[in-house]
Write a protein that holds these residues in place. Sequence first.
Motif, PDB file in Angstrom:
ATOM      1  N   ILE A 129      -3.713  -3.903  -7.507  1.00 18.44           N
ATOM      2  CA  ILE A 129      -4.658  -4.600  -6.639  1.00 18.44           C
ATOM      3  C   ILE A 129      -5.919  -3.759  -6.598  1.00 18.44           C
ATOM      4  N   ALA A 130      -7.038  -4.363  -6.941  1.00 23.48           N
ATOM      5  CA  ALA A 130      -8.314  -3.649  -6.926  1.00 23.48           C
ATOM      6  C   ALA A 130      -9.269  -4.373  -5.993  1.00 23.48           C
ATOM      7  N   GLU A 131      -9.839  -3.600  -5.072  1.00 25.63           N
ATOM      8  CA  GLU A 131     -10.807  -4.161  -4.141  1.00 25.63           C
ATOM      9  C   GLU A 131     -11.766  -3.061  -3.730  1.00 25.63           C
ATOM     10  N   GLY A 132     -13.054  -3.347  -3.833  1.00 31.87           N
ATOM     11  CA  GLY A 132     -14.054  -2.358  -3.455  1.00 31.87           C
ATOM     12  C   GLY A 132     -13.885  -1.081  -4.257  1.00 31.87           C
ATOM     13  N   ASP A 133     -13.771   0.047  -3.551  1.00 33.46           N
ATOM     14  CA  ASP A 133     -13.673   1.337  -4.236  1.00 33.46           C
ATOM     15  C   ASP A 133     -12.232   1.800  -4.432  1.00 33.46           C
ATOM     16  N   LYS A 134     -11.250   0.903  -4.206  1.00 38.87           N
ATOM     17  CA  LYS A 134      -9.847   1.310  -4.307  1.00 38.87           C
ATOM     18  C   LYS A 134      -9.069   0.469  -5.318  1.00 38.87           C
ATOM     19  N   VAL A 135      -8.108   1.152  -5.970  1.00 35.71           N
ATOM     20  CA  VAL A 135      -7.127   0.493  -6.825  1.00 35.71           C
ATOM     21  C   VAL A 135      -5.758   0.931  -6.303  1.00 35.71           C
ATOM     22  N   VAL A 136      -4.903  -0.048  -6.003  1.00 32.24           N
ATOM     23  CA  VAL A 136      -3.551   0.220  -5.506  1.00 32.24           C
ATOM     24  C   VAL A 136      -2.575  -0.201  -6.593  1.00 32.24           C
ATOM     25  N   VAL A 137      -1.612   0.674  -6.871  1.00 34.51           N
ATOM     26  CA  VAL A 137      -0.668   0.421  -7.953  1.00 34.51           C
ATOM     27  C   VAL A 137       0.757   0.651  -7.473  1.00 34.51           C
ATOM     28  N   ARG A 138       1.635  -0.295  -7.790  1.00 36.84           N
ATOM     29  CA  ARG A 138       3.073  -0.130  -7.542  1.00 36.84           C
ATOM     30  C   ARG A 138       3.726   0.018  -8.903  1.00 36.84           C
TER      31      ARG A 138
END
Length: 143
Positions: free
Chosen positions: A74-83
Motif C-alpha cells: 500500500i503506497a500513499e503519500g510519503d509511505k509504503v506499507v508492505v506485508r
Amino acid sequence: MADSNRATFRRFHDVLNTGDAEAISKIIDEVVAPDLIFHAPVPMGATGVQALKHVWTVLLRAFPDLRVEIEDVIAEGDKVVVRNTVTGTHRGEYRDLPPTGRSVRYDEIFIFRFAGGRIAEVWGVVDVFAQMRQLGVVPGGAP
C-alpha cells in the motif's frame, strides 16, 4: 509521489531477493538515506544505513536461501506499507543459535517513509515468535 516510492521499493525488494550481499549493500546505498531511522526488533549497536546492512548480513549468513514474498503493498503519500511472508533454511548461526537445518516461514509488516526519493525511516513488525518456534527455541516448533 506514492507511485515513485512504490517503484523505488520494488527495485529495493527485487535486489533483496537475490541473496547477493554485495548487490544488497549497493541498493541500500542507492535508495536508503544515510541517516535512516530504523525501528525493528533487531538487537544491534549500528544506526542508519549500517543498521540495515547489518540486518541483511546476519539474515543471509543464517538463512542463505532467504526469500521475501510480497503479499500486499500500500503506497500513499510519503509511505509504503508492505506485508511479507519470509521463508528460509537455517544454515548459519542466528541469535546465538547454531544451524539447525530447519525451514522457517513467518510474517512481517514494514512501513517505509520516503524523503527526497529515498527510504528515510523504517518501522518493522516481525513474527519472531513464529521464527523461534520453528527453530525449536520456543516450545511447539518442529522437532
